[in-house]
Write a protein that holds these residues in place. Structure first.
Motif, PDB file in Angstrom:
ATOM      1  N   GLY A   1      45.235  10.235  53.666  1.00 30.46           N
ATOM      2  CA  GLY A   1      45.660   9.174  54.518  1.00 30.46           C
ATOM      3  C   GLY A   1      46.471   8.196  53.994  1.00 30.46           C
ATOM      4  N   GLY A   2      47.004   7.342  54.859  1.00 30.32           N
ATOM      5  CA  GLY A   2      47.711   6.235  54.438  1.00 30.32           C
ATOM      6  C   GLY A   2      46.541   4.974  54.286  1.00 30.32           C
ATOM      7  N   ASN A   3      47.093   3.991  53.780  1.00 32.45           N
ATOM      8  CA  ASN A   3      46.392   2.803  53.892  1.00 32.45           C
ATOM      9  C   ASN A   3      46.119   2.153  55.089  1.00 32.45           C
ATOM     10  OD1 ASN A   3      45.302   0.684  51.980  1.00 32.45           O
ATOM     11  ND2 ASN A   3      46.706  -0.659  52.755  1.00 32.45           N
ATOM     12  N   ARG A   4      46.460   2.673  56.137  1.00 31.23           N
ATOM     13  CA  ARG A   4      45.936   2.026  57.390  1.00 31.23           C
ATOM     14  C   ARG A   4      44.842   2.580  57.851  1.00 31.23           C
ATOM     15  NH1 ARG A   4      46.606   3.724  62.610  1.00 31.23           N
ATOM     16  NH2 ARG A   4      47.721   5.457  62.333  1.00 31.23           N
ATOM     17  N   VAL A   5      44.575   3.987  57.429  1.00 32.11           N
ATOM     18  CA  VAL A   5      43.440   4.568  57.845  1.00 32.11           C
ATOM     19  C   VAL A   5      42.557   4.279  56.803  1.00 32.11           C
ATOM     20  CG1 VAL A   5      44.517   6.247  59.167  1.00 32.11           C
ATOM     21  CG2 VAL A   5      44.421   6.729  57.030  1.00 32.11           C
ATOM     22  N   ALA A   6      43.003   4.212  55.373  1.00 33.50           N
ATOM     23  CA  ALA A   6      41.994   4.193  54.330  1.00 33.50           C
ATOM     24  C   ALA A   6      40.993   3.024  54.396  1.00 33.50           C
ATOM     25  CB  ALA A   6      42.851   4.303  52.861  1.00 33.50           C
ATOM     26  N   THR A   7      41.614   1.674  55.019  1.00 33.22           N
ATOM     27  CA  THR A   7      40.746   0.664  54.738  1.00 33.22           C
ATOM     28  C   THR A   7      39.426   0.835  55.671  1.00 33.22           C
ATOM     29  OG1 THR A   7      42.823  -0.754  54.444  1.00 33.22           O
ATOM     30  CG2 THR A   7      40.785  -1.839  55.249  1.00 33.22           C
ATOM     31  N   PRO A   8      39.568   1.155  56.936  1.00 35.06           N
ATOM     32  CA  PRO A   8      38.330   1.408  57.634  1.00 35.06           C
ATOM     33  C   PRO A   8      37.309   2.496  56.878  1.00 35.06           C
ATOM     34  CG  PRO A   8      39.925   2.136  58.975  1.00 35.06           C
ATOM     35  CD  PRO A   8      40.689   1.476  57.884  1.00 35.06           C
ATOM     36  N   VAL A   9      37.903   3.415  56.378  1.00 37.40           N
ATOM     37  CA  VAL A   9      37.079   4.357  55.734  1.00 37.40           C
ATOM     38  C   VAL A   9      36.458   3.763  54.376  1.00 37.40           C
ATOM     39  CG1 VAL A   9      37.030   6.625  54.364  1.00 37.40           C
ATOM     40  CG2 VAL A   9      38.292   6.131  56.636  1.00 37.40           C
ATOM     41  N   ARG A  10      36.984   3.070  53.583  1.00 34.91           N
ATOM     42  CA  ARG A  10      36.442   2.386  52.507  1.00 34.91           C
ATOM     43  C   ARG A  10      35.362   1.400  52.894  1.00 34.91           C
ATOM     44  NH1 ARG A  10      41.932   2.063  50.588  1.00 34.91           N
ATOM     45  NH2 ARG A  10      42.327   3.472  48.753  1.00 34.91           N
ATOM     46  N   TRP A  11      35.574   0.706  53.988  1.00 37.49           N
ATOM     47  CA  TRP A  11      34.547  -0.200  54.516  1.00 37.49           C
ATOM     48  C   TRP A  11      33.284   0.634  54.914  1.00 37.49           C
ATOM     49  CZ3 TRP A  11      31.452  -0.226  59.097  1.00 37.49           C
ATOM     50  CH2 TRP A  11      30.796  -1.660  59.142  1.00 37.49           C
ATOM     51  N   ARG A  12      33.474   1.869  55.590  1.00 33.23           N
ATOM     52  CA  ARG A  12      32.253   2.620  55.929  1.00 33.23           C
ATOM     53  C   ARG A  12      31.500   3.258  54.749  1.00 33.23           C
ATOM     54  NH1 ARG A  12      36.214   3.887  59.078  1.00 33.23           N
ATOM     55  NH2 ARG A  12      36.304   4.990  60.903  1.00 33.23           N
ATOM     56  N   LEU A  13      32.256   3.506  53.708  1.00 31.47           N
ATOM     57  CA  LEU A  13      31.622   4.274  52.466  1.00 31.47           C
ATOM     58  C   LEU A  13      30.920   2.760  51.868  1.00 31.47           C
ATOM     59  CD1 LEU A  13      34.398   6.636  51.279  1.00 31.47           C
ATOM     60  CD2 LEU A  13      32.187   7.224  52.192  1.00 31.47           C
ATOM     61  N   ASP A  14      31.485   1.613  51.981  1.00 31.32           N
ATOM     62  CA  ASP A  14      30.882   0.703  50.981  1.00 31.32           C
ATOM     63  C   ASP A  14      29.548   0.354  51.900  1.00 31.32           C
ATOM     64  OD1 ASP A  14      32.691   0.187  48.968  1.00 31.32           O
ATOM     65  OD2 ASP A  14      34.005  -0.995  50.144  1.00 31.32           O
ATOM     66  N   LYS A  15      29.717   0.190  53.103  1.00 30.93           N
ATOM     67  CA  LYS A  15      28.581   0.352  53.899  1.00 30.93           C
ATOM     68  C   LYS A  15      27.367   0.912  53.618  1.00 30.93           C
ATOM     69  CE  LYS A  15      26.261  -1.871  57.528  1.00 30.93           C
ATOM     70  NZ  LYS A  15      26.050  -3.243  57.504  1.00 30.93           N
ATOM     71  N   LEU A  16      27.717   2.334  53.667  1.00 29.01           N
ATOM     72  CA  LEU A  16      26.731   3.203  53.155  1.00 29.01           C
ATOM     73  C   LEU A  16      25.930   3.305  52.069  1.00 29.01           C
ATOM     74  CD1 LEU A  16      25.184   5.967  53.614  1.00 29.01           C
ATOM     75  CD2 LEU A  16      27.101   7.191  53.134  1.00 29.01           C
ATOM     76  N   LEU A  17      26.825   2.866  50.907  1.00 27.39           N
ATOM     77  CA  LEU A  17      26.479   2.546  49.530  1.00 27.39           C
ATOM     78  C   LEU A  17      25.445   1.283  49.542  1.00 27.39           C
ATOM     79  CD1 LEU A  17      29.462   3.098  47.336  1.00 27.39           C
ATOM     80  CD2 LEU A  17      27.550   4.516  47.121  1.00 27.39           C
ATOM     81  N   GLU A  18      25.827   0.394  50.330  1.00 31.33           N
ATOM     82  CA  GLU A  18      24.902  -0.935  50.583  1.00 31.33           C
ATOM     83  C   GLU A  18      23.705  -0.478  51.174  1.00 31.33           C
ATOM     84  OE1 GLU A  18      26.651  -3.982  52.778  1.00 31.33           O
ATOM     85  OE2 GLU A  18      28.554  -4.200  51.519  1.00 31.33           O
ATOM     86  N   ILE A  19      23.698   0.514  52.097  1.00 27.40           N
ATOM     87  CA  ILE A  19      22.529   0.885  52.715  1.00 27.40           C
ATOM     88  C   ILE A  19      21.681   2.074  52.053  1.00 27.40           C
ATOM     89  CG2 ILE A  19      21.548   2.538  54.575  1.00 27.40           C
ATOM     90  CD1 ILE A  19      24.009   1.731  56.047  1.00 27.40           C
ATOM     91  N   ILE A  20      22.430   2.622  50.961  1.00 28.20           N
ATOM     92  CA  ILE A  20      21.511   3.551  50.073  1.00 28.20           C
ATOM     93  C   ILE A  20      20.698   2.576  49.167  1.00 28.20           C
ATOM     94  CG2 ILE A  20      21.830   5.308  48.149  1.00 28.20           C
ATOM     95  CD1 ILE A  20      23.789   6.488  50.056  1.00 28.20           C
ATOM     96  N   ASN A  21      21.684   1.668  48.285  1.00 25.88           N
ATOM     97  CA  ASN A  21      20.887   0.552  47.518  1.00 25.88           C
ATOM     98  C   ASN A  21      19.912  -0.169  47.821  1.00 25.88           C
ATOM     99  OD1 ASN A  21      22.719   1.584  45.538  1.00 25.88           O
ATOM    100  ND2 ASN A  21      24.299   0.079  45.861  1.00 25.88           N
ATOM    101  N   ARG A  22      19.998  -0.629  49.226  1.00 28.77           N
ATOM    102  CA  ARG A  22      18.905  -1.474  49.901  1.00 28.77           C
ATOM    103  C   ARG A  22      17.674  -0.405  49.820  1.00 28.77           C
ATOM    104  NH1 ARG A  22      20.069  -2.806  55.562  1.00 28.77           N
ATOM    105  NH2 ARG A  22      22.247  -2.645  54.691  1.00 28.77           N
ATOM    106  N   ASN A  23      17.768   0.616  50.309  1.00 29.46           N
ATOM    107  CA  ASN A  23      16.728   1.616  50.592  1.00 29.46           C
ATOM    108  C   ASN A  23      16.046   1.990  49.179  1.00 29.46           C
ATOM    109  OD1 ASN A  23      17.016   1.665  53.311  1.00 29.46           O
ATOM    110  ND2 ASN A  23      18.068   3.683  53.502  1.00 29.46           N
TER     111      ASN A  23
END
Length: 78
Positions: A52-74
């Motif tokens: 995908g292009g940058n327009r769709v990549a930005t929210p995808v990166r946000w979601r992946l970063d959020k998942l990594l935060e959740i995993i690290n917190r757990n």
């Protein structure tokens, strides 16, 4: 577009970040936002980053970063 001083990860960096860590079967991304299949979520998200292009990549990166935060917190709570 990335904000100033924001680190933007590539699809390969996300693949490396999720490699070898314990991934929950499902998770809650945000209040009321359930992801029933975490592995599929990661695979599809990385595919979008690769194709995908940058327009769709930005929210995808946000979601992946959020998942990594959740995993690290757990992991810290264990």
């Amino acid at each position: 577009m990335a904000k100033k001083n924001e680190i933007v990860k590539s699809a390969e960096e996300y693949e490396a970040a999720f490699h070898g860590i314990e991934i929950p079967a499902s998770f809650e991304l945000d209040t009321g936002v359930q992801v029933p299949d975490t592995k599929e979520f990661i695979e599809k998200s990385i595919y979008i980053l690769k194709t995908g292009g940058n327009r769709v990549a930005t929210p995808v990166r946000w979601r992946l970063d959020k998942l990594l935060e959740i995993i690290n917190r757990n992991n810290q709570n264990e």
